[in-house]
Write an enzyme that holds these catalytic residues in place. Structure first.
Site, mmCIF file in Angstrom:
data_model
loop_
_atom_site.group_PDB
_atom_site.id
_atom_site.type_symbol
_atom_site.label_atom_id
_atom_site.label_comp_id
_atom_site.label_asym_id
_atom_site.label_seq_id
_atom_site.Cartn_x
_atom_site.Cartn_y
_atom_site.Cartn_z
ATOM 1 C CG HIS A 241 50.314 -1.847 39.249
ATOM 2 N ND1 HIS A 241 49.081 -1.546 39.800
ATOM 3 C CD2 HIS A 241 50.058 -2.296 37.996
ATOM 4 C CE1 HIS A 241 48.132 -1.807 38.912
ATOM 5 N NE2 HIS A 241 48.695 -2.258 37.804
ATOM 6 C CE LYS B 147 34.573 9.466 23.072
ATOM 7 N NZ LYS B 147 34.489 9.994 24.442
ATOM 8 C CE LYS C 130 29.906 6.101 22.698
ATOM 9 N NZ LYS C 130 29.952 6.509 24.096
ATOM 10 C CE LYS D 294 30.676 3.545 9.947
ATOM 11 N NZ LYS D 294 29.876 3.639 8.722
ATOM 12 C CG HIS E 251 32.126 -0.403 24.314
ATOM 13 N ND1 HIS E 251 33.414 0.001 24.633
ATOM 14 C CD2 HIS E 251 31.360 -0.136 25.405
ATOM 15 C CE1 HIS E 251 33.409 0.481 25.864
ATOM 16 N NE2 HIS E 251 32.185 0.413 26.360
ATOM 17 N N PRO E 252 33.973 1.443 21.793
ATOM 18 C CG PRO E 252 34.216 3.754 21.986
ATOM 19 C CD PRO E 252 33.309 2.627 22.359
ATOM 20 C CG ASP E 253 37.745 -1.523 26.232
ATOM 21 O OD1 ASP E 253 38.977 -1.365 26.151
ATOM 22 O OD2 ASP E 253 37.229 -2.489 26.816
ATOM 23 C CB THR F 9 42.415 -3.855 33.766
ATOM 24 O OG1 THR F 9 43.772 -4.225 33.578
ATOM 25 C CG2 THR F 9 42.175 -3.521 35.214
ATOM 26 C CB THR G 3 41.546 -5.057 38.669
ATOM 27 O OG1 THR G 3 42.499 -5.909 39.326
ATOM 28 C CG2 THR G 3 42.082 -3.643 38.592
#
Length: 533
Positions: free
Chosen positions: A248, A327, A331, A333, A336-338, A362, A373
């Site tokens: 990483h 998703k 959307k 509705k 925001h999916p995240d 993140t 990030t």
């Protein structure tokens, strides 16, 4: 500069074994279309997969990879330099990252790959007479290596040393080099290789709804066929299933997401086949890197394997798909999916543990030069108020929905702020490091117990990240012993969640957290429906 501080503090100064605790991994999704698990396909599929990866390498070399954009805003692409020919090198107190990659305009760049099989290491050049090898030519090289390894005794497994605690690995490496200067030449060949191709004898079970076993093998599999410090280990299992394990330090997950999606698309478009010429040119055979080892080195290897397997066996890892919706419906509705997943996780943790869970999500800062990030702290006052209302039978459905939408609005704003340089965690890191550098007393904020209880100083109980909206997944271990790793990706019709916890922690259970998250998905969607009645 924060760039250097972050690299050092987050990655290079860390002394715990990084292969398990820092690296991220993920299984390829080819199994969902043309490459279902099938014995006897490992090498043929491996050669095709490698060929697509090498085409991507050539796009980078020629600077032809399209610049990523959000809307019309270009994003910083610097991290893509670190995908190939990059390796971390252990140090006694601090590691370093060596990058050998050069674009064509910058000059010469290594063009060999390393292949690991049954404790042995081979290298071969992927360019021949100025042209990239074809899949049949790569297949010939891989077949030679596998036949040799399967008909002869296993090698010493020097690669396992990379899974060791960092200072121990640094000392073992120094000793290895002192035995024979040729050992350094061979280490440098691995370090500078484009990537490491891992021939793994495992045959993990996998279905589109359950990637748990293959993800576990990718993250905690045989350490003698992974080079834990490489920026790119492509893992090929004996049943033709693939994954990757990556250090990483040099880059963030979106780099590997980008190439993984590219390869998956190419495999999908070609129906998993090679339709070009089967002709194989007269190409030099792969070269084996035979390290000079003695009893001490073999003992170091055994010790590294023992500590690695002990820690790996303590990891609980689940990758499940929630398939009721994805998703598209969120959307529709106007959710925001995240944020939907983040709030579901907050509710899941609250229901499971009876308290809020400090959470790291993140945010990418690639709008800025060399941006990496920032931390979004998902455990907001608004999210907690909503979780409390969901657990209070006297709260009306309308009130629950109202509080949920308040929590959505807060999270959406935070994500936007953090991505545009208005976050505060990296800023606080800078302040604490300046105090340290100038020998000033540590500001009181950093010694306040609430600072670490809120997640500061790397103490987040929930370590989370959205891997994106493509058919690409990833997984990491928890940040703290009593925490969870929670990576997820979102598709039109499903959410795929990868959750980890330590078995030795009596209070955490990844299986229960995922179940509660899926329950929260349904409850949240019902809230949106009820409110329209």
């Amino acid at each position: 500069m924060l760039e250097d501080w972050w690299l050092n503090v987050a990655y290079l100064d860390v002394r715990i074994p990084s292969q398990l605790h820092v690296n991220f991994g993920g299984a390829a999704s080819h199994i969902e279309h043309y490459w279902p698990p099938k014995e006897g396909t490992q090498l043929e599929r491996g050669s095709i997969s490698l060929w697509h990866i090498l085409n991507y390498w050539q796009l980078l070399r020629k600077e032809k990879l399209p610049v990523h954009k959000v809307g019309n805003t270009p994003l910083d692409m610097n991290q893509f330099r670190m995908l190939f020919s990059t390796c971390k090198v252990p140090g006694i107190t601090r590691d370093s990252v060596i990058n050998y990659f050069r674009t064509e305009s910058e000059g010469h760049c290594p063009s060999h790959i390393a292949v690991m099989c049954r404790g042995r290491v081979f290298v071969f050049d992927v360019m021949h007479e100025g042209c990239l090898m074809t899949p049949p030519e790569i297949l010939r090289q891989l077949t030679y290596i596998q036949k040799k390894c399967h008909s002869e005794p296993d090698g010493p497994g020097v690669a396992a040393l990379t899974s060791e605690e960092r200072t121990r690995w640094a000392k073992a490496r120094e000793y290895l080099i002192s035995l024979n200067p040729e050992n350094l030449t061979m280490l440098e060949k691995i370090q500078s290789s484009l990537l490491v191709f891992c021939l793994d004898d495992g045959s993990p079970h996998v279905t589109p709804e359950d990637y748990s076993q293959v993800a576990t093998k990718v993250l905690t599999g045989d350490p003698t066929v992974r080079w834990g410090d490489k920026s790119y280990n492509l893992i090929s299992f004996s049943n033709g299933v693939f994954g990757c394990n990556c250090d990483h330090a040099p880059y963030d997950a979106m780099v590997i997401v980008s190439i993984s999606y590219y390869v998956d698309q190419k495999i999908f478009e070609s129906e998993g086949r090679w339709t070009g010429s089967d002709k194989v040119r007269d190409i030099p055979l792969p070269e084996e890197l035979v390290f000079t080892v003695d009893e001490k080195v073999l003992n170091d290897i055994n010790q590294a394997k023992a500590q690695y397997f002990k820690q790996a066996s303590d990891l609980q890892l689940l990758v499940y798909a929630f398939t009721s919706f994805g998703k598209k419906l969120t959307k529709k509705k106007k959710l925001h999916p995240d944020t939907f997943v983040q709030l579901a996780l907050q509710l899941a943790y609250y229901r499971l543990h009876g308290r809020p869970g400090c959470c790291y999500e993140t945010a990418m800062t690639r709008y800025f030069y060399h941006g990496r990030t920032e931390t979004v702290r998902s455990c907001t006052v608004e999210a907690v108020r909503w979780c409390q209302s969901m657990q209070d039978p006297s709260t009306s459905l309308f009130e629950q929905q109202h509080r949920m939408l308040e929590a959505f609005a807060k999270h959406n704003k935070m994500m936007k702020d953090c991505s545009t340089g208005k976050g505060f965690d990296r800023h606080l890191l800078g302040l604490s490091l300046i105090a340290k550098e100038k020998c000033l007393p540590v500001p009181e904020l950093f010694t306040d117990p609430l600072f670490s209880r809120s997640g500061g100083g790397g103490n987040f109980v929930l370590s989370t990240s959205l891997i994106g909206y493509l058919r690409v997944q990833g997984v990491v271990v928890p940040m703290v012993h009593n925490g969870y790793g929670f990576f997820y990706h979102i598709r039109d019709d499903r959410f795929i969640v990868a959750c980890t916890a330590w078995k030795s922690c009596p209070e955490t259970d990844a299986e229960k957290l995922v179940q509660q998250t899926f329950r929260a998905f349904s409850d949240m969607m019902q809230l949106m429906d009820i409110a329209h009645l």
